[in-house]
Write an enzyme that holds these catalytic residues in place. Sequence first.
Site, PDB file in Angstrom:
ATOM      1  N   CYS A 197       0.888  -1.328  -0.243  1.00 16.00           N
ATOM      2  CA  CYS A 197      -0.120  -0.153  -0.131  1.00 16.00           C
ATOM      3  C   CYS A 197       1.256   1.445   0.057  1.00 16.00           C
ATOM      4  CB  CYS A 197      -0.959  -0.046   1.109  1.00 16.00           C
ATOM      5  SG  CYS A 197      -1.914  -1.232   1.397  1.00 16.00           S
ATOM      6  N   ARG A 245       4.934   0.444  -6.452  1.00 11.93           N
ATOM      7  CA  ARG A 245       4.232  -1.017  -5.152  1.00 11.93           C
ATOM      8  C   ARG A 245       3.807  -1.316  -4.934  1.00 11.93           C
ATOM      9  NH1 ARG A 245       6.849   3.060   0.165  1.00 11.93           N
ATOM     10  NH2 ARG A 245       4.938   1.074   1.249  1.00 11.93           N
ATOM     11  N   TRP A 272      -3.595  -2.319  -1.212  1.00  6.43           N
ATOM     12  CA  TRP A 272      -2.506  -4.041  -1.742  1.00  6.43           C
ATOM     13  C   TRP A 272      -3.356  -5.213  -0.575  1.00  6.43           C
ATOM     14  CZ3 TRP A 272      -0.322  -7.401  -0.140  1.00  6.43           C
ATOM     15  CH2 TRP A 272       0.862  -9.061  -1.118  1.00  6.43           C
ATOM     16  N   ASN A 331      -2.085   1.882   6.251  1.00 10.22           N
ATOM     17  CA  ASN A 331      -0.621   0.826   5.347  1.00 10.22           C
ATOM     18  C   ASN A 331      -0.494  -0.236   6.829  1.00 10.22           C
ATOM     19  OD1 ASN A 331      -0.138   2.281   2.963  1.00 10.22           O
ATOM     20  ND2 ASN A 331       1.727   2.663   3.692  1.00 10.22           N
ATOM     21  N   GLY A 332      -0.272  -1.251   6.334  1.00  6.49           N
ATOM     22  CA  GLY A 332      -0.289  -2.519   7.280  1.00  6.49           C
ATOM     23  C   GLY A 332      -1.210  -3.498   8.123  1.00  6.49           C
ATOM     24  N   GLU A 369      19.519 -16.502  -8.190  1.00  5.70           N
ATOM     25  CA  GLU A 369      18.093 -14.872  -8.646  1.00  5.70           C
ATOM     26  C   GLU A 369      18.059 -14.954 -10.425  1.00  5.70           C
ATOM     27  OE1 GLU A 369      17.726 -12.825  -7.479  1.00  5.70           O
ATOM     28  OE2 GLU A 369      17.631 -11.066  -8.794  1.00  5.70           O
ATOM     29  N   LYS A 401      14.046 -13.884 -11.013  1.00  9.95           N
ATOM     30  CA  LYS A 401      14.011 -12.067 -12.014  1.00  9.95           C
ATOM     31  C   LYS A 401      12.662 -13.008 -12.753  1.00  9.95           C
ATOM     32  CE  LYS A 401      15.394 -10.088 -10.580  1.00  9.95           C
ATOM     33  NZ  LYS A 401      15.721  -9.714  -8.928  1.00  9.95           N
ATOM     34  N   GLU A 405       8.586 -13.590 -11.305  1.00  8.92           N
ATOM     35  CA  GLU A 405       7.808 -12.888 -11.158  1.00  8.92           C
ATOM     36  C   GLU A 405       7.899 -12.254 -12.342  1.00  8.92           C
ATOM     37  OE1 GLU A 405      12.191  -9.563  -9.343  1.00  8.92           O
ATOM     38  OE2 GLU A 405       9.537  -9.802  -8.682  1.00  8.92           O
ATOM     39  N   HIS A 414      19.888 -35.944  -9.192  1.00 10.37           N
ATOM     40  CA  HIS A 414      19.660 -36.946  -7.940  1.00 10.37           C
ATOM     41  C   HIS A 414      17.799 -36.589  -7.705  1.00 10.37           C
ATOM     42  CE1 HIS A 414      23.294 -37.392  -5.982  1.00 10.37           C
ATOM     43  NE2 HIS A 414      23.575 -36.329  -6.852  1.00 10.37           N
ATOM     44  N   LYS A 429       6.650  -4.246  -4.544  1.00  5.68           N
ATOM     45  CA  LYS A 429       7.906  -3.690  -4.488  1.00  5.68           C
ATOM     46  C   LYS A 429       8.783  -3.146  -2.830  1.00  5.68           C
ATOM     47  CE  LYS A 429      11.687  -1.516  -6.044  1.00  5.68           C
ATOM     48  NZ  LYS A 429      12.641  -3.324  -5.945  1.00  5.68           N
TER      49      LYS A 429
END
Length: 607
Positions: free
Chosen positions: A2, A27, A75, A99-100, A480, A484, A487, A503, A602
Amino acid sequence: MCGIIGFTGYLDAKNVLLDGLTALEYRGYDSAGIAFFHKNSIQTIKTTGKVSSLRDKVTSSSEFTSTCGIGHTRWATHGGVSDTNSHPHTFGRVTLIHNGIIENYHDLELELAALGKHPVSQTDTEIAAMLLDSLYEGDAVAAIKKAIKRLEGAYAFCILFADEPEVIYCLRNGSPLVACQTKEGSVIASDMVALIRYSKDYFVLPEMHIARLTKDNITVTDLDDVIINPKMLHVNWDMTAARKGGYPHFMLKEIHEQPESIRSTIAPRIKNKRLPDFSADEIPDQVFDHIHRIVIVACGTAMHAGLVGKVMMEKLLRIPVTVEIASEFRYQDPIIDTNTLLITISQSGETADTLAALRLANEHQSKTLSIVNVKGSSIARESDYVLYTHAGPEIAVASTKAYTAQLSCLYLIAYHFALIKGTITENDCVKQIEELQAVIPAIEKTLTLADEINKICLNLSEKEDLFFIGRGLDYALSCEGSIKLKEISYIHSEAYAAGELKHGTLSLVTEGIPVIALATQSNVYNKMISNIREVRAREALVILITNGESDVDSSIYDYHITLPKLSDTMAPFTTAVVLQLLAYYTSVHRGLNVDQPRNLAKSVTVE
Ligand code: M6R
């Protein structure tokens, strides 16, 4: 996650709020809304979808004028994505954005229901508005202080009280809020990107303090009503850094900014162009005394930077280094003590799990050092020592320039600590620093491979599964590369230590499955080539990445990306750039929203 913006002053508040929300779009969010005073009454306009839709709604309500209001991008956490669940929420005389997460919202809801008060949304935020309204008897600060005693969880609020026009009250616990005062008015936001058009100077609202914003003044008081003057901070970037600057996406811009962000991160920490020097960061050499163990804690890409840091540190320091996923670490009863150096890595400096891990380490009296991009962020403030990455604002959700800047800091820590411990000589250290500096032109050269990589991505963009394989540092880079790609391209991928494939996972490697094989490390190069032969024998489509020219048998790959030659330990920098470009162009070919991938945010300020 948010985003918050609040303004009271001498400009059209609706525009300030909409511009702020546009700046905060990166964000990640699913709905947006604003509330503002119009002729002393509060008007609210909100909608699901993009800020542009909100802007259209606001524009069509042109009868409203305002110089004070609050705005939010949501969000969803509690309750689905709907207009009703979007912020701001109003109950009685209180209108707020949040927010939160209010963890005890359900208990509070039951209490309020007993008083005959019921929410219309499914959100924890509306319960906070209801609580405040029930505690409000004409004194906003008194109501807020009473509410604090009842609220559990992490939160940042901006609150309008209907009978106090043109004033915004703010409060935070865990979630960030930054503010600035200019001749145009008082502005508050969840991050600096929304403030930068007004000022480069700002302050972080301290936790559990109340800010009262009027047109000409911001007053910050603690819970005993004592006025405090928060420390002013300064950023050295401006509006241009928060714009695309001619690039089609922020991610591509940020990939191209890496030579500069690495230069800015390492240059101030290299004394006489030769040896590491952390004196400007106020990190005394004694920090490294009696350290028997290093624990690196982070999430996502920052954690992957830690994997590279571990290899470098163990190699140079010969002490154990573990890399921990912050959300796991905090619940594991970790073995840390006063002889542990706990390094947290975070671009935003606000990641909830990383922050919680840091707090745990502080409780255990471990020494804490953080590598953070955002000045004055919670992780930076709560660590004993901070090494800031000077990457500038990173807007794309996919972390790129922050990652390589984090690597630069980890390398500098390894060199500096190794010199202090005497596990490398000054001459060796000078040589390594020269190698680190050589990364900058090598990345510039790597960026010229973009067209070649773009063509490969046309093929990759049609696949649904693929693998990244590597050994040693290349395994860390595979992790990494995989995150990338996942996402932003939504292609399923997995990272494997190349020797581990047989294996179990080799059963998934069949004709045409892409395998991105990283072979930049000379000590395991031949082993890696054997592993590539194993997947090639199963008819995988192989994209080989090598550090400099290689006379490898061309029958084992379909595509070969040759990186400018660097020492093995520096190859992660150029490899990272290739992996970022692979993810970027694959996403572009799939026609996806590169900068704001679905479901992601973000800055992850909730657990
Ligand atoms: O702000 P942080 O560096 O603490 O964020 C950690 C992760 O959420 C972040 O690196 C995430 O994995 C990136 N979006 C990956 O590109």
